[in-house]
Every structure is written in C-alpha cells, then in structure tokens.
Design a protein around this motif. Structure first.
Motif, PDB file in Angstrom:
ATOM      1  N   LEU A 199     -77.278  -3.061  -4.982  1.00 34.05           N
ATOM      2  CA  LEU A 199     -77.315  -4.143  -3.997  1.00 34.05           C
ATOM      3  C   LEU A 199     -78.567  -5.002  -4.154  1.00 34.05           C
ATOM      4  O   LEU A 199     -78.534  -6.220  -3.944  1.00 34.05           O
ATOM      5  CB  LEU A 199     -77.231  -3.558  -2.580  1.00 34.05           C
ATOM      6  N   LEU A 200     -79.681  -4.373  -4.556  1.00 32.66           N
ATOM      7  CA  LEU A 200     -80.904  -5.137  -4.847  1.00 32.66           C
ATOM      8  C   LEU A 200     -80.629  -6.109  -6.002  1.00 32.66           C
ATOM      9  O   LEU A 200     -81.045  -7.274  -5.960  1.00 32.66           O
ATOM     10  CB  LEU A 200     -82.036  -4.175  -5.215  1.00 32.66           C
ATOM     11  N   GLY A 201     -79.908  -5.630  -7.028  1.00 31.12           N
ATOM     12  CA  GLY A 201     -79.546  -6.494  -8.149  1.00 31.12           C
ATOM     13  C   GLY A 201     -78.702  -7.675  -7.704  1.00 31.12           C
ATOM     14  O   GLY A 201     -78.901  -8.811  -8.172  1.00 31.12           O
ATOM     15  N   VAL A 202     -77.745  -7.437  -6.792  1.00 27.45           N
ATOM     16  CA  VAL A 202     -76.894  -8.522  -6.279  1.00 27.45           C
ATOM     17  C   VAL A 202     -77.749  -9.581  -5.574  1.00 27.45           C
ATOM     18  O   VAL A 202     -77.562 -10.790  -5.770  1.00 27.45           O
ATOM     19  CB  VAL A 202     -75.818  -7.961  -5.317  1.00 27.45           C
ATOM     20  N   ALA A 203     -78.696  -9.120  -4.747  1.00 24.39           N
ATOM     21  CA  ALA A 203     -79.569 -10.060  -4.033  1.00 24.39           C
ATOM     22  C   ALA A 203     -80.410 -10.884  -5.009  1.00 24.39           C
ATOM     23  O   ALA A 203     -80.528 -12.106  -4.874  1.00 24.39           O
ATOM     24  CB  ALA A 203     -80.474  -9.292  -3.064  1.00 24.39           C
ATOM     25  N   TYR A 204     -81.008 -10.219  -6.013  1.00 25.12           N
ATOM     26  CA  TYR A 204     -81.801 -10.939  -7.016  1.00 25.12           C
ATOM     27  C   TYR A 204     -80.939 -11.942  -7.783  1.00 25.12           C
ATOM     28  O   TYR A 204     -81.377 -13.052  -8.088  1.00 25.12           O
ATOM     29  CB  TYR A 204     -82.441  -9.951  -7.995  1.00 25.12           C
ATOM     30  N   ASN A 205     -79.714 -11.563  -8.096  1.00 22.71           N
ATOM     31  CA  ASN A 205     -78.825 -12.446  -8.844  1.00 22.71           C
ATOM     32  C   ASN A 205     -78.558 -13.735  -8.069  1.00 22.71           C
ATOM     33  O   ASN A 205     -78.560 -14.830  -8.634  1.00 22.71           O
ATOM     34  CB  ASN A 205     -77.504 -11.729  -9.145  1.00 22.71           C
ATOM     35  N   HIS A 206     -78.363 -13.604  -6.756  1.00 20.50           N
ATOM     36  CA  HIS A 206     -78.084 -14.783  -5.929  1.00 20.50           C
ATOM     37  C   HIS A 206     -79.299 -15.708  -5.811  1.00 20.50           C
ATOM     38  O   HIS A 206     -79.136 -16.909  -5.600  1.00 20.50           O
ATOM     39  CB  HIS A 206     -77.629 -14.353  -4.536  1.00 20.50           C
ATOM     40  N   THR A 207     -80.498 -15.156  -5.919  1.00 15.28           N
ATOM     41  CA  THR A 207     -81.695 -15.998  -5.827  1.00 15.28           C
ATOM     42  C   THR A 207     -82.148 -16.503  -7.201  1.00 15.28           C
ATOM     43  O   THR A 207     -83.196 -17.133  -7.313  1.00 15.28           O
ATOM     44  CB  THR A 207     -82.861 -15.224  -5.162  1.00 15.28           C
ATOM     45  N   GLY A 208     -81.380 -16.194  -8.248  1.00 11.90           N
ATOM     46  CA  GLY A 208     -81.717 -16.683  -9.588  1.00 11.90           C
ATOM     47  C   GLY A 208     -82.763 -15.848 -10.302  1.00 11.90           C
ATOM     48  O   GLY A 208     -83.245 -16.230 -11.372  1.00 11.90           O
ATOM     49  N   GLU A 209     -83.120 -14.682  -9.753  1.00 15.46           N
ATOM     50  CA  GLU A 209     -84.115 -13.807 -10.384  1.00 15.46           C
ATOM     51  C   GLU A 209     -83.373 -12.816 -11.297  1.00 15.46           C
ATOM     52  O   GLU A 209     -83.198 -11.638 -10.985  1.00 15.46           O
ATOM     53  CB  GLU A 209     -84.911 -13.052  -9.302  1.00 15.46           C
ATOM     54  N   TYR A 210     -82.919 -13.331 -12.452  1.00 15.35           N
ATOM     55  CA  TYR A 210     -82.000 -12.567 -13.301  1.00 15.35           C
ATOM     56  C   TYR A 210     -82.676 -11.383 -13.994  1.00 15.35           C
ATOM     57  O   TYR A 210     -82.028 -10.367 -14.257  1.00 15.35           O
ATOM     58  CB  TYR A 210     -81.341 -13.495 -14.317  1.00 15.35           C
TER      59      TYR A 210
ATOM     60  N   THR B 157     -80.284 -20.687  -5.788  1.00  9.58           N
ATOM     61  CA  THR B 157     -80.835 -21.527  -6.849  1.00  9.58           C
ATOM     62  C   THR B 157     -79.762 -22.160  -7.728  1.00  9.58           C
ATOM     63  O   THR B 157     -79.777 -23.365  -7.988  1.00  9.58           O
ATOM     64  CB  THR B 157     -81.775 -20.686  -7.749  1.00  9.58           C
ATOM     65  N   PHE B 158     -78.831 -21.363  -8.219  1.00  8.30           N
ATOM     66  CA  PHE B 158     -77.806 -21.867  -9.132  1.00  8.30           C
ATOM     67  C   PHE B 158     -76.939 -22.912  -8.437  1.00  8.30           C
ATOM     68  O   PHE B 158     -76.601 -23.957  -9.013  1.00  8.30           O
ATOM     69  CB  PHE B 158     -76.929 -20.703  -9.625  1.00  8.30           C
ATOM     70  N   GLU B 159     -76.583 -22.657  -7.179  1.00  7.12           N
ATOM     71  CA  GLU B 159     -75.714 -23.574  -6.427  1.00  7.12           C
ATOM     72  C   GLU B 159     -76.455 -24.874  -6.080  1.00  7.12           C
ATOM     73  O   GLU B 159     -75.836 -25.938  -6.037  1.00  7.12           O
ATOM     74  CB  GLU B 159     -75.195 -22.893  -5.163  1.00  7.12           C
ATOM     75  N   ILE B 160     -77.786 -24.771  -5.835  1.00  9.99           N
ATOM     76  CA  ILE B 160     -78.581 -25.985  -5.620  1.00  9.99           C
ATOM     77  C   ILE B 160     -78.463 -26.881  -6.858  1.00  9.99           C
ATOM     78  O   ILE B 160     -78.240 -28.096  -6.762  1.00  9.99           O
ATOM     79  CB  ILE B 160     -80.067 -25.648  -5.342  1.00  9.99           C
ATOM     80  N   GLY B 161     -78.598 -26.270  -8.029  1.00  7.82           N
ATOM     81  CA  GLY B 161     -78.492 -27.019  -9.287  1.00  7.82           C
ATOM     82  C   GLY B 161     -77.140 -27.688  -9.453  1.00  7.82           C
ATOM     83  O   GLY B 161     -77.055 -28.858  -9.879  1.00  7.82           O
ATOM     84  N   GLU B 162     -76.067 -26.975  -9.103  1.00  7.55           N
ATOM     85  CA  GLU B 162     -74.716 -27.554  -9.212  1.00  7.55           C
ATOM     86  C   GLU B 162     -74.557 -28.755  -8.290  1.00  7.55           C
ATOM     87  O   GLU B 162     -73.992 -29.783  -8.684  1.00  7.55           O
ATOM     88  CB  GLU B 162     -73.662 -26.502  -8.863  1.00  7.55           C
TER      89      GLU B 162
END
Length: 590
Positions: free
Chosen positions: A86-97, A287-292
């Motif tokens: 779940l930590l990975g999911v949260a990081y993924n959504h904030t662009g911290e890949y 982050t990713f959605e802001i870019g889109e």
C-alpha cells in the motif's frame, strides 16, 4: 461493540467507498487500542491506510500512516507485506516511482519468506507483481525491454490468480493486459481484454470496476476514431463515477472527457473538463494527472489561437516535467529495476535447487499416472463397452426367441436393455472426455455450416427422436480452430437442447456474432430450462439434475464442453429459466 464486528463493519464501509469511514475510525480507535489485541489493532490501522489511499486519496497522509505501521514491533510478515504494498501504491500516485519500486520489492521479499502461502498471501503476491508491472512503462524504450518486463510481471500475477481461482484478480489482470496492448497500438486485443475484464466485474457486481472498464473501452474507441462509441461508454462511466467514485477516478474521468471533446471540436466543454481535472489533481498532488491536464490545456489553447494561455500552461508543464524527469531519479529507478531483477533471479535459482528433487519425483509420478490413465481410456473404450453391447444384443435375441415371459415381467427386459444402453453411452462419453487432451492440435479453416450439417446427421442417427429442428443464422463462412474440438463442442450443446426437452417439436437455434477478440455462438433451445442455482454445477462430471427415467443423458456432455472450452482458451455463459429453455453463449478466441 465487539472488535470483530468493528473490523467487519469498517471493511464494509471502505468497500462501499464511503468517506464517512474517517469519523468511524476515530470513534472506534480507542476501543481497538484498549482490546490489547495486536492483530486486530494492525488490521484496523491497515483499514485506515486503505481508506486514505482508495477513498480519500490523501497520499501523503497514507505514506505517513504506512511508515508508522512499519515501525511497529511483533507485526506479522503478512501484515507488514500489505503495508509495504500500500505504501508503494501511495508513492506511485504521487510520482515517486523509485520509492514505489522499493516498497513493492520489500513486500515481495517479505511474502517470499512465508512458507506454504495461503490464498490470501498468494493474492497479495499477485497484486505486487501487477503493481511492479505498472512501473515498467517507458515510452522511450526502443529495445522494448520495458514492455517485455511489463508483460512478464503481468503474466506472473495472472498465473497466481488462475492458480488460486481469483476472479477479482483476473479482472485486474485482463484490464492490465488491455492497457499493455493499448500501449502497443494493438486495439483489437486491448478491446477484447477490456470486455473480458468487464464480464468479471459485472459478475462480481463491482460498480467502480465496471466504471473503470467503461472508461478504458471509451479510450480505445477514441483512439480508433469511433467517437460515438467512445462517448457512449464514457457517459456510462461518468454516471457511476460521479455517484460513487473517489477523487482520483473522477480526475481521470475529466481528463478523458477533455480528450473526447477535443476530438469532437467542442472546445468549451474540453476546457471545462481539463480545468476540473487540473483542480482535482492539484489538490491531491497527482503529479502524472497534473501533467496530462496541463498538456491538454496547452494543445487546446494552441488550437483556439489563445497563445497567451497556451504559453502559461506550457511553462507550468515544463517545470513539472523537469521535476518528474530528474536525471538522478531516472537513473535510480533504472538501477533499482536491475537490482530487483538480480534479486529475483537469485531467489529463483535457490528455489529451483530446493525443488529440483521434488520436481523429478513428481515427474516420475506424473509419467506413471498418465500411463495408467491411457490404459484406463483403452479399457473404457473396449473392455467396458463390449460387455454392455453384448448384454443388449443377448436381450434382443431372447426377445426374438419368444420366451414365455409374463407380460407383467416384461418391464425387466426393458430395464436391462435401457441400463446396458446407458452404460455403453456413459463409457463412450467418458472415453471422449479423457481423450480431449490427446487429440491432435491441428488448427485449420473449418467451414462452419458443413460442421453443423454433419452434427445434424450424427444426431439423427444417435438420438431416439427424429422430431427436432436445428437452425442457424449469420454463420461465418469459416473460422480457424481444431475441427474435432469444434464438432464435439457443438454436438454436446445441441444434443443437450434436444435430450432435455419435453416439447413435441424440439428446436435448437445457433446464432453468430463477433467482436474484435471473439467469435460468439449463441445456442438457444426450447427445452426444460435450468434453475440458475445449478449454473455452476451443470459443467461438473456426472452432475445430473434429473433421474434416468425422465431424461437419458449421461451427465458427461457438459463436462466435455467445459474441458474443450478450457483447451481453446475460450469461455462460456449460461442463461436460462425453468420451463423456458436455455441459452449457451460460447466465446472462441480469434
């Protein structure tokens, strides 16, 4: 309120995507803490973590909550693995890949320490492989290394979900496979997998999942310039999402609406949609959605020649991209991927060494078992059918010799004849079932109408009634498939509609449709119908819903159907009402 009841109700609230869970969490936190039950306390905090990610989309709060849980002592391996995922999911959504990959890797490592994993733990491992596959997504990948690794991890997850028979997991995987083929511009495959995923979500009654599928189907149609279809599915998605969904999903919805209205030259609606998406993405640090959204607005204002606005959004997007594509971050992510691959191979090597002797032992056992099964098939074919045939023959001879059998006892002879005939038919079908895998796997262009004519002639000779009608419409000229399997599959389904039928005139109709991924045959009959509580059971071996004296089936026909469907990577659906006939919808992969 008991601790168990608090946890069950909390799960139900989160599954329903209700934002009131936060108040529920704080109202019951003290009760859980005072219970001195560490496992329940951890489960309660995990529920809150899921809520922060999937319902409230508060990803920074979720990251802090996960870090707090990781520090707890005496937490089980399984629980800590869920926290890392779940930590990975949260990081993924904030662009911290980079951090997302580290978290998923940690979760996989922890799960692999658990011997004899149960279904829940295997499901968790499958989710991790799926999430890792999402990180292997690089458009600047001329060697297609990232695409190959992405598919590899999707397939690892798929194998686990098939093994544990997780429909929910397969729904996720089919959606991922669709996105994978979409990224390769293979839109027929992408659409096929979306519809497969949608079927599962509909069975599971997963409304939000259905909305996601509708949105993805819309995106595929949009890429194919089928704007009416794209709008139809996107509006279906919108109807569900605006009622039930979280901010992240609604943000995605507005991005899709912006792209749709852009293609339809409805620029006012396009601007409104992208601005809505940008507002939501900004407020949740997506982050990713802001870019889109920024890219969409830049292109929109270029088209409408509002260059001042276009320049403003272009500049914002450039700053964002520089932050996202920081050289050190990209390098770190690549290094982390290679590290993960190396560790995975090392773990695989250790596992192979440990399992080698066990595999050899199983291989020997399997060889012996296959030999015994082949022997059994031969016995079934000859040694068991022959006595049944002889019994039937000698009963006929006795009748012809006009033995003095009391009329009241004649039913005994009829019973013997019928029993021997049933035995013969059952053994014959059992032989067919056991030999499906042994058949030659030659794929050829099968002329469909010729096969149905052949089936009709076969049924005229094999069934006790000739008063049946087989019709068909819209048949394709031919399809590529193994002829023997095609013939057996439809013979069993059509025979089923004739045998289990009380009508004087028994009608079976076959109708053909297709989509980009499947040939679809619908076999309808006017038979006795099937109660929906038996839809799963009817495909089991020797599963009969009616006694022999009413209907003379073998209980094997639909088991043969299921086995063939599995062999050809298709699937089958049943719809029926008692007394109103049945419909079998067969999907054959193109």
């Amino acid at each position: 309120m008991k601790v168990e009841d608090i946890l069950n109700k909390g799960k139900s609230i989160i599954d329903s995507n209700i934002k009131e869970y936060k108040a529920y969490y704080h109202a019951h936190k003290e009760i859980i803490e005072n219970s001195n039950d560490l496992d329940s306390s951890v489960e309660f905090e995990l529920q809150y973590l899921k809520y922060l990610i999937h319902v409230e989309n508060s990803y920074m709060d979720a990251i802090n909550q996960a870090k707090h849980l990781i520090k707890l002592s005496n937490i089980t391996l399984y629980s800590i693995s869920k926290v890392y995922r779940l930590l990975g999911v949260a990081y993924n959504h904030t662009g911290e890949y980079v951090q997302a990959m580290e978290a998923y890797m940690s979760s996989v490592k922890i799960l692999n320490q658990i011997a004899n994993k149960n279904k829940e733990q295997l499901y968790e491992l499958g989710l991790n492989y799926h999430n890792i596959s999402i990180l292997y997504k690089n458009e600047e990948d001329p060697e297609h290394y990232e695409a190959i690794k992405r598919l590899e991890y999707i397939k690892l997850a798929e194998a686990i979900f098939i093994d544990i028979d997780s429909k929910k997991g397969l729904g996720i995987i089919y959606n991922s496979l669709s996105n994978y083929y979409y990224s390769l511009n293979n839109f027929p495959y992408a659409l096929g997998y979306q519809f497969r995923s949608l079927k599962i979500k509909e069975i599971e009654k997963d409304e939000l999942g259905i909305a996601v599928n509708y949105g993805n189907i819309s995106s595929i149609y949009l890429k194919c310039n089928k704007l009416d279809k794209a709008e139809q599915y996107l509006l279906l998605s919108k109807e569900i999402k605006l009622k039930n969904s979280n901010s992240y999903s609604i943000c995605k919805l507005y991005l899709q609406l912006g792209n749709l209205y852009d293609k339809k030259f409805e620029f006012d609606k396009c601007e409104t949609s992208f601005l809505h998406a940008l507002e939501i993405a900004d407020s949740h640090n997506l982050t990713f959605e802001i870019g889109e959204a920024l890219s969409g607005l830049t292109e929109l204002f270029e088209k409408t020649k509002d260059f001042e606005q276009a320049y403003y959004y272009l500049k914002r997007n450039k700053i964002l991209k520089e932050a996202m594509h920081d050289i050190n971050k990209s390098k770190a992510l690549v290094e982390l991927k290679y590290k993960h691959e190396a560790e995975k191979k090392e773990d695989e090597s250790k596992l192979l060494i440990q399992k080698n002797a066990e595999i050899e032992r199983y291989a020997t056992q399997l060889k012996n078992t296959n030999f015994e099964l082949r022997q059994f098939a031969q016995i079934a074919s000859h040694d068991l059918k022959e006595p049944a045939r002889l019994i039937k023959m000698y009963v006929g001879i006795l009748e012809k010799k006009a033995m003095k059998i009391e009329e009241s006892d004649s039913y005994i002879m009829d019973y013997i004849k019928q029993a021997s005939e049933n035995l013969y038919n059952k053994v014959n079908e059992l032989y067919t079932y056991t030999n499906i895998n042994e058949q030659q796997k030659i794929i050829e262009n099968v002329i469909v109408e010729d096969e149905f004519i052949d089936i009709k002639h076969h049924l005229r000779n094999s069934t006790k009634t000739s008063n049946f009608n087989i019709s068909y419409s819209n048949l394709p000229k031919n399809i590529k498939i193994n002829r023997s399997k095609f013939n057996q599959l439809f013979f069993q389904l059509i025979e089923n509609g004739i045998v289990y039928n009380n009508n004087f005139e028994k009608n079976v109709h076959i109708e053909y449709q297709e989509n980009n991924a499947y040939h679809i045959f619908t076999i309808s009959d006017n038979g006795i119908g099937i109660d929906n509580i038996y839809f799963d059971k009817i495909f089991d071996m020797f599963e009969r819903l009616h006694p022999d004296h009413k209907f003379q089936g073998t209980g094997i026909g639909l088991a043969i159907v299921k086995k063939i469907i599995t062999e050809i990577n298709g699937y089958i659906e049943v719809s029926s009402k008692l007394g109103e006939g049945s419909q079998f919808k067969v999907y054959i992969q193109k």
